[in-house]
Design an enzyme around this catalytic site. Structure first.
Site, PDB file in Angstrom:
ATOM      1  N   VAL A  32       7.635   7.467  -6.161  1.00 49.13           N
ATOM      2  CA  VAL A  32       6.714   8.443  -6.743  1.00 49.13           C
ATOM      3  C   VAL A  32       7.423   9.791  -6.819  1.00 49.13           C
ATOM      4  CG1 VAL A  32       4.484   9.590  -6.553  1.00 49.13           C
ATOM      5  CG2 VAL A  32       4.734   7.214  -5.778  1.00 49.13           C
ATOM      6  N   LYS A  47       4.588   7.424 -10.861  1.00 48.45           N
ATOM      7  CA  LYS A  47       4.900   6.289  -9.989  1.00 48.45           C
ATOM      8  C   LYS A  47       5.732   5.289 -10.778  1.00 48.45           C
ATOM      9  CE  LYS A  47       2.643   2.689  -7.177  1.00 48.45           C
ATOM     10  NZ  LYS A  47       1.329   2.127  -6.739  1.00 48.45           N
ATOM     11  N   ASP A 144      -6.009  -2.643   0.932  1.00 48.21           N
ATOM     12  CA  ASP A 144      -4.863  -2.010   1.597  1.00 48.21           C
ATOM     13  C   ASP A 144      -5.254  -0.639   2.146  1.00 48.21           C
ATOM     14  OD1 ASP A 144      -2.270  -2.036   2.560  1.00 48.21           O
ATOM     15  OD2 ASP A 144      -1.389  -1.240   0.725  1.00 48.21           O
ATOM     16  N   LYS A 146      -5.453   1.995   4.768  1.00 49.01           N
ATOM     17  CA  LYS A 146      -4.699   2.347   5.966  1.00 49.01           C
ATOM     18  C   LYS A 146      -4.402   3.837   5.881  1.00 49.01           C
ATOM     19  CE  LYS A 146      -0.363   0.911   3.742  1.00 49.01           C
ATOM     20  NZ  LYS A 146       0.845   0.051   3.868  1.00 49.01           N
ATOM     21  N   ASN A 149      -2.599   5.477   2.936  1.00 47.16           N
ATOM     22  CA  ASN A 149      -3.248   5.465   1.625  1.00 47.16           C
ATOM     23  C   ASN A 149      -4.497   6.336   1.580  1.00 47.16           C
ATOM     24  OD1 ASN A 149      -1.290   3.804   0.554  1.00 47.16           O
ATOM     25  ND2 ASN A 149      -2.404   1.915   0.991  1.00 47.16           N
ATOM     26  N   ASP A 166      -3.027   4.089  -4.015  1.00 48.80           N
ATOM     27  CA  ASP A 166      -2.306   2.804  -3.984  1.00 48.80           C
ATOM     28  C   ASP A 166      -3.234   1.603  -4.167  1.00 48.80           C
ATOM     29  OD1 ASP A 166      -0.514   0.766  -3.802  1.00 48.80           O
ATOM     30  OD2 ASP A 166       0.446   1.480  -1.981  1.00 48.80           O
ATOM     31  N   THR A 185      -1.064  -4.712   5.452  1.00 48.80           N
ATOM     32  CA  THR A 185      -0.325  -4.305   6.642  1.00 48.80           C
ATOM     33  C   THR A 185      -0.991  -4.953   7.854  1.00 48.80           C
ATOM     34  OG1 THR A 185       0.189  -2.207   5.572  1.00 48.80           O
ATOM     35  CG2 THR A 185       0.477  -2.312   7.967  1.00 48.80           C
TER      36      THR A 185
END
Length: 364
Positions: A32, A47, A144, A146, A149, A166, A185
């Site tokens: 990015v 990105k 995702d 976390k 993000n 993301d 993750t």
């Protein structure tokens, strides 16, 4: 059904329309960079997603996966979700022109604070919930969620504006269509992902429970010494509220987390139930007072944050050295001929998965 126009990425050179600037971050197969639209001069984030060049290759992202991410982003328009502005494509990359989110990660911001009440913490959690509520209303799961993000639009205000970023793993959940995958993750994935069971919106709610636990205490509920131990802790729902880390945490906050960290997806809180929980939306003055008087364990949070940064740096250097030696040995080259650098996407991705240092579990 996908809109055919979504896949029609612009085939012009992105550099003809945007001035590409400094690197802001990188992931497994993406970089990015800050960019400025030549006309009218607005700033964005570009990105660059590396495309997979052949079916047999494991480097890069498959075209259909990039299309899915773009299709989902095109459907989203919410104040707590990053906005897609444009899409370009060349021989090696697809370039997403995204809203510039320059305030850094939420956890980085919190690590700089001197004190934080639960009332202040819930203002951040509420923004995360609002963004996820918008996604779930459209039957879109992020998959995702976390700390990395959860970004801030601008950190120079007392309660910055949160942006979820993301959407590379995001999926539209369709009625009657079973979806299974093993991704994400390890520290933040739900038991149904670990067990390769049908997935839905509930997986995001588990991740919110983990994020809230870490935010309030600095400790990570399931993270073990190894990936296998972490996954075993998740499937067994093996966590506790250690007094060492949660001595000043309200029962309301603990109850909110308990309702999210439930193995049975049918009993796990939905996004609407989470938004209605009294820790997020107090129903009386007493509950509001409890939030105001209860404090986040910032001392431990900062300690874990420092370890997290050190561990990330150490992991990248150690992993690069190890892989460099492995490559040299494998291809029988001299040290000065190997040309191996620490720029591998895989190395960085593995290192990022070790970002938060957990407490060592007791043997009892």
């Amino acid at each position: 059904m996908r809109n055919p126009s979504m896949a029609a990425f612009k085939q012009q050179k992105v550099e003809d329309f945007y001035e590409i600037g400094e690197e802001l971050g990188s992931g497994q197969f993406a970089i990015v960079k800050k960019c400025r639209e030549i006309s009218p001069g607005l700033d964005y984030a570009a990105k660059f997603i590396k495309k997979r060049q052949s079916r047999t290759s494991r480097r890069g992202v498959r075209r259909e996966e990039i299309e899915r991410e773009v299709d989902i982003l095109q459907q989203l328009q919410h104040s707590n979700i990053i906005t897609l502005h444009d899409v370009y494509e060349n021989r090696t990359d697809v370039v997403l022109i995204l809203e510039l989110v320059s305030g850094g990660e939420l956890f980085d911001f919190l690590a700089q604070k001197e004190s934080l009440s639960e009332e202040e913490a819930t203002r951040f959690i509420k923004q995360i919930l609002d963004g996820v509520n918008y996604l779930h209303a459209k039957n879109i799961a992020h998959f995702d969620l976390k700390p990395e993000n959860i970004m801030l639009l601008d950190k120079n205000i007392s309660i910055p504006h949160i942006k979820l970023i993301d959407f590379g793993l995001a999926h539209k959940i369709e009625d009657g269509v079973e979806f299974k995958n093993i991704f994400g993750t390890p520290e933040f994935v739900a038991p149904e992902i670990v067990n390769y069971e049908p997935l839905g919106l509930a997986a995001d709610m588990w991740s919110i429970g983990v994020i809230t636990y870490i935010l309030l205490s600095g400790a990570s509920p399931f993270l073990g010494e190894t990936k296998q131990e972490t996954l075993a802790n998740i499937t067994a729902v093996n966590y506790e509220f250690d007094e060492e880390f949660f001595s000043h945490t309200s029962e309301l906050a603990k109850d909110f987390i308990r309702k999210l960290l439930v193995k049975d997806t049918r009993k796990r809180f939905t996004i609407q139930q989470a938004l209605s929980h009294p820790w997020i939306t107090p129903v009386d003055k007493q509950q509001a007072l409890v939030r105001r008087l209860s404090v986040v364990n910032l001392e431990n949070f900062k300690k874990q944050y420092a370890r997290r940064r050190w561990k990330l740096s150490f992991s990248i250097v150690a992993l690069c050295n190890h892989l460099s030696r492995s490559v040299k040995k494998k291809i029988f080259m001299k040290q000065d001929e190997s040309g191996r650098t620490c720029e591998s996407d895989t190395e960085e991705d593995i290192a990022k998965r070790k970002l938060i240092h957990s407490r060592r579990r007791s043997s009892t």
